[in-house]
Design an enzyme around this catalytic site. Structure first.
Site, short mmCIF file in Angstrom:
data_model
loop_
_atom_site.label_atom_id
_atom_site.label_comp_id
_atom_site.label_asym_id
_atom_site.label_seq_id
_atom_site.Cartn_x
_atom_site.Cartn_y
_atom_site.Cartn_z
N ASP A 350 0.85 -1.19 0.00
CA ASP A 350 0.00 0.00 0.00
C ASP A 350 0.89 1.24 0.00
O ASP A 350 2.12 1.13 -0.05
CB ASP A 350 -0.93 -0.01 1.23
CG ASP A 350 -0.17 0.21 2.54
OD1 ASP A 350 1.08 0.28 2.52
OD2 ASP A 350 -0.83 0.34 3.58
N ASP A 352 1.42 4.78 2.31
CA ASP A 352 1.03 5.40 3.58
C ASP A 352 1.44 6.87 3.60
O ASP A 352 2.58 7.21 3.27
CB ASP A 352 1.73 4.68 4.74
CG ASP A 352 1.52 3.17 4.70
OD1 ASP A 352 0.44 2.73 5.09
OD2 ASP A 352 2.45 2.44 4.27
N ASP A 438 -3.27 4.44 2.72
CA ASP A 438 -3.61 4.81 4.11
C ASP A 438 -3.27 6.27 4.33
O ASP A 438 -2.15 6.71 4.05
CB ASP A 438 -2.79 3.97 5.11
CG ASP A 438 -3.30 2.54 5.23
OD1 ASP A 438 -4.49 2.31 4.92
OD2 ASP A 438 -2.52 1.67 5.65
N1 CTP Z 1 0.46 0.92 11.42
C1 CTP Z 1 -0.20 1.18 12.59
N2 CTP Z 1 -1.45 0.69 12.80
C2 CTP Z 1 -2.05 -0.06 11.85
C3 CTP Z 1 -1.40 -0.34 10.66
C4 CTP Z 1 -0.12 0.18 10.47
O1 CTP Z 1 0.33 1.85 13.44
N3 CTP Z 1 -3.27 -0.53 12.07
C5 CTP Z 1 1.80 1.46 11.21
C6 CTP Z 1 2.81 0.41 11.56
O2 CTP Z 1 3.67 0.89 12.53
C7 CTP Z 1 3.55 0.16 10.29
C8 CTP Z 1 3.20 1.32 9.39
O3 CTP Z 1 1.98 1.82 9.89
O4 CTP Z 1 4.90 0.17 10.54
C9 CTP Z 1 3.04 0.88 7.98
O5 CTP Z 1 2.20 -0.24 7.92
P1 CTP Z 1 1.95 -1.08 6.62
O6 CTP Z 1 1.52 -0.20 5.51
O7 CTP Z 1 1.03 -2.17 6.99
O8 CTP Z 1 3.37 -1.77 6.35
P2 CTP Z 1 4.65 -1.24 5.56
O9 CTP Z 1 5.77 -1.31 6.49
O10 CTP Z 1 4.38 0.07 4.92
O11 CTP Z 1 4.86 -2.36 4.49
P3 CTP Z 1 4.11 -2.51 3.07
O12 CTP Z 1 5.11 -2.14 2.05
O13 CTP Z 1 3.72 -3.94 3.00
O14 CTP Z 1 2.93 -1.60 3.07
MN MN Z 2 2.62 0.40 3.79
MN MN Z 3 -0.46 0.83 5.54
#
Ligand code: CTP
Ligand code: MN
Ligand code: MN
Length: 514
Positions: A350, A352, A438
Site C-alpha cells: 500500500d 502510507d 492509508d
Molecule cells: N500501522 C499502525 N497501525 C495499523 C497499521 C499500520 O500503526 N493498524 C503502522 C505500523 O507501525 C507500520 C506502518 O503503519 O509500521 C506501515 O504499515 P503497513 O503499511 O502495513 O506496512 P509497511 O511497512 O508500509 O509495508 P508494506 O510495504 O507492506 O505496506
Molecule cells: Mn505500507
Molecule cells: Mn499501511
C-alpha cells in the site's frame, strides 16, 4: 562441575543396593523404549543411575545409535533419548571436541550443561560396555575442546532490541529469512502470535548480519534465535531447504489462508472461519452464501490489483494526487510519505501518508474534506474514515488507554489512472489500477511521534515500544512519550529527539527494516 568425578570414581557394583536405587530421581530411572525398536531386549533396572548417557547421533547414524542405546540399556546403563539437563556423559563417534561443542551450541543447549558434562569419545562407551560398568575416564576418552575456540569472541554481535540495531533493506541472508518469515506467517494464521513474533525476530536478527551465514556455529551468542529457528536454519544450511518450511508452503491450509487473508478487509479470524467452512480461494466467495462487508466486497472486486505490488513510481503518482487534494482543502498543509516507502522499499502493499499543518489545530476536520475532494474527482474506489478520538488537554496529550492509534485516518482504495505508469500489457478497457492507500492526520505537536510510529517496520515499532517500557520505564506510542518515573510527557519535535529521549542511537528510516 556437577558430576565431576562420577565417571572416574568407580562404584563397586555390590555396594549399590535396592535402597540406594530408591533414592534415584524417577526421571533417571525411566528408560525410554523408542530406541529399542527391532529386537527389544527388556531394559534392565539401571545399575549405574548416576551416569546418564546421551549418544550423539551426528556421524554415528540413527541405526547405530539405536543399537548402542539397546546395548547400553541391556547392561543397566541409563541412555537418554534427548540431551536433557540430567545427562552427565555425552558420547560421540568420529567427532572432534570442537564439532561436538558447536553442535551443542547449535542445539541451544544451555551453556551450563555444555560446561558441566563429560564430552567423550565412543571408546569410553565401548570399554564400559565391555567391563559392564562405567569405567573411569582417562585422558584418551575425552574429546579435547580447543580453549581458544571456546573463549573466542562470537562471530557476530547483535543487540537485543530491533530499535538498537541497523536493519538495511538489502541483506545477505534472504534464503534463511524468507523461510523463517513463512513460518511466522503460518503461525499468525494459526493465531499463535508469540510463535509468529519469535520467528519474525529470528529472521530480523539475520537481516542485520553483515554477510551471509555459512555455518550454524557462526550464530553463537546471537539473541532471539530459539531452538526451533536454529533447527530450521541449520537444515537449510546443510541441505538447502527445510522440510518443515516446504511442507508448510505446500499445505492446503497455508495456501488457503494466504489467499483469503490477501483479500482487503479479511483478517485471520474471518479467513479461518471460511476455511473451516470449505472456502479455499477468493473465487469460492463469489457465488457463495457468505456475507461480505463493504471492505471485503471491494477487496474481492479488486483482488488482483491489490495483490500486485505498488511500485515507487505509483506511490509517487499517488503522492501528487494526495498533495493536490490536501492543498485544495487546506493550503499550507504538509504530506509525508511513511510506511515501507519511507524506509526505501521499491515496492509495497500500500502507500502510507501522514498529513499535518504547521499551525496546531488547523488540521482538525481535515480528513473528511480531503476524502470528499478525492471522491468528487472519482479517485476513490473505497474508503473508510475513522474519527480522531485523541483529546489534547491543557497539560499535555491525554494518555490513550491502549496502544491503538487515535488519529483521524482513512483506509482507502484509490483508482490510479495508469497513463503515467501503465504496464503495457494492461487491457485498454481497464486503464487504471486499484491501489491501497492509508491516510493519517496528525496535529503538528505530535507529528514526530506520528512519523516515527507510521514508518515501521512493524517489528521495529514493536521493539521501540518494548524497549521504552522495559528498559526506560516509559510508554511510547504514535502520539507521545510518557515517562512513568517522572510521571510526565516528554515533548519532541523530531525523530532524532525521540531516539535521544529513549537513550538510543538514532536509526535512520532506511535502517529500520527489521
Ligand atoms: N500501522 C499502525 N497501525 C495499523 C497499521 C499500520 O500503526 N493498524 C503502522 C505500523 O507501525 C507500520 C506502518 O503503519 O509500521 C506501515 O504499515 P503497513 O503499511 O502495513 O506496512 P509497511 O511497512 O508500509 O509495508 P508494506 O510495504 O507492506 O505496506
Ligand atoms: Mn505500507
Ligand atoms: Mn499501511
Amino acid at each position: 562441575m556437577r558430576t565431576a568425578d562420577l565417571g572416574g570414581n568407580r562404584v563397586p557394583r555390590r555396594s549399590r543396593g535396592v535402597r540406594g536405587l530408591a533414592m534415584v530421581p524417577l526421571k533417571r530411572r525411566r528408560v525410554a523404549p523408542s530406541a529399542s525398536s527391532g529386537h527389544p531386549s527388556p531394559p534392565r533396572t539401571p545399575q549405574h543411575p548416576d551416569v546418564v548417557i546421551f549418544l550423539n547421533e551426528r556421524k554415528m547414524g540413527a541405526s547405530r545409535r539405536a543399537f548402542l542405546t539397546r546395548l547400553g540399556r541391556s547392561k543397566g546403563f541409563v541412555v537418554e533419548e534427548s540431551c536433557s539437563d540430567s545427562v552427565t556423559h555425552i558420547v560421540s563417534e568420529h567427532n572432534s571436541g570442537e564439532e561436538v561443542q558447536a553442535w551443542l551450541e547449535s542445539q541451544s543447549i544451555p551453556k551450563g550443561i555444555v560446561d558441566s558434562v563429560h564430552l567423550l569419545d565412543i571408546s569410553w562407551f565401548t570399554e564400559s560396555m565391555g567391563s559392564g560398568e562405567p569405567i573411569s575416564i582417562q585422558d584418551r576418552h575425552k574429546l579435547k575442546v580447543n580453549d581458544k575456540l571456546r573463549l573466542d569472541p562470537p562471530e557476530f554481535t547483535v543487540k537485543n532490541y530491533a530499535c538498537q540495531r541497523r536493519t538495511p533493506l538489502k541483506h545477505n541472508n534472504t534464503h534463511l529469512t524468507h523461510a523463517l518469515e513463512l513460518l511466522a506467517e503460518s503461525a499468525a494464521f494459526g493465531e499463535n502470535e508469540g510463535r509468529s513474533v519469535a520467528f519474525t525476530r529470528a529472521a530480523s536478527v539475520l537481516k542485520t548480519l553483515p554477510r551471509s551465514v555459512q555455518r550454524i556455529e557462526e550464530l553463537r551468542g546471537l539473541p532471539c534465535l530459539g531452538e526451533h529457528s536454529l533447527r530450521v536454519i541449520k537444515e537449510i544450511l546443510e541441505y538447502g531447504a527445510s522440510q518443515e518450511v516446504e511442507s508448510t508452503r505446500q499445505s492446503e491450509q497455508y495456501q488457503a489462508m494466504k489467499a483469503l487473508t490477501g483479500i482487503f478487509g479479511v483478517g485471520v479470524k474471518t479467513a479461518d472461519r471460511w476455511y473451516r467452512e470449505g472456502v479455499r480461494r477468493p473465487s469460492d466467495l463469489m457465488d457463495s452464501e457468505q456475507k461480505l462487508n463493504q471492505a471485503q466486497q471491494a477487496g474481492l472486486q479488486h483482488y488482483k490489483d491489490l495483490n500486485t505490488c505498488v511500485s515507487k513510481a505509483e506511490a509517487d503518482a499517488i503522492g501528487v494526487i494526495v498533495d493536490q487534494a490536501v492543498q485544495a482543502v487546506l493550503p499550507g498543509a504538509q504530506i509525508t510519505l511513511t510506511g515501507g516507502f519511507r524506509r526505501g522499499k521499491e515496492s509495497g502493499h500500500d502507500v502510507d501518508f501522514l498529513i499535518t499543518h504547521p499551525e496546531e489545530g488547523k488540521e482538525e476536520g481535515l480528513m473528511p474534506k480531503v476524502v470528499n475532494w478525492l471522491d468528487t474527482q472519482g479517485l476513490l474506489l473505497y474508503q473508510k474514515t475513522t474519527r480522531n478520538s485523541y483529546l489534547e488537554s491543557k497539560d499535555g496529550p491525554a494518555r490513550p488507554p491502549s496502544n491503538m492509534d487515535r488519529f483521524e485516518r482513512c483506509f482507502s482504495i484509490f483508482k490510479l489512472e495508469s497513463q503515467s505508469c501503465s504496464p503495457p500489457e494492461r487491457e485498454k478497457s481497464h486503464q487504471w489500477k486499484a491501489v491501497r492507500v492509508d491516510l493519517v492526520v496528525s496535529p503538528f505537536s505530535q507529528f514526530a511521534f506520528a512519523v516515527l510510529g507510521w514508518t515501521g517496520s512493524k517489528l521495529f515499532e514493536r521493539d521501540l515500544r518494548r524497549y521504552a517500557g522495559q528498559v526506560k520505564n516509559m510508554s511510547l506510542n504514535s502520539h507521545s512519550l510518557f515517562d512513568s518515573h517522572q510521571r510526565c510527557f516528554l515533548r519532541a519535535t523530531s525523530e532524532e529527539e525521540i531516539f535521544s529521549l529513549l537513550g538510543l542511537e538514532y536509526i535512520p528510516a532506511c535502517d529500520r527494516n527489521a
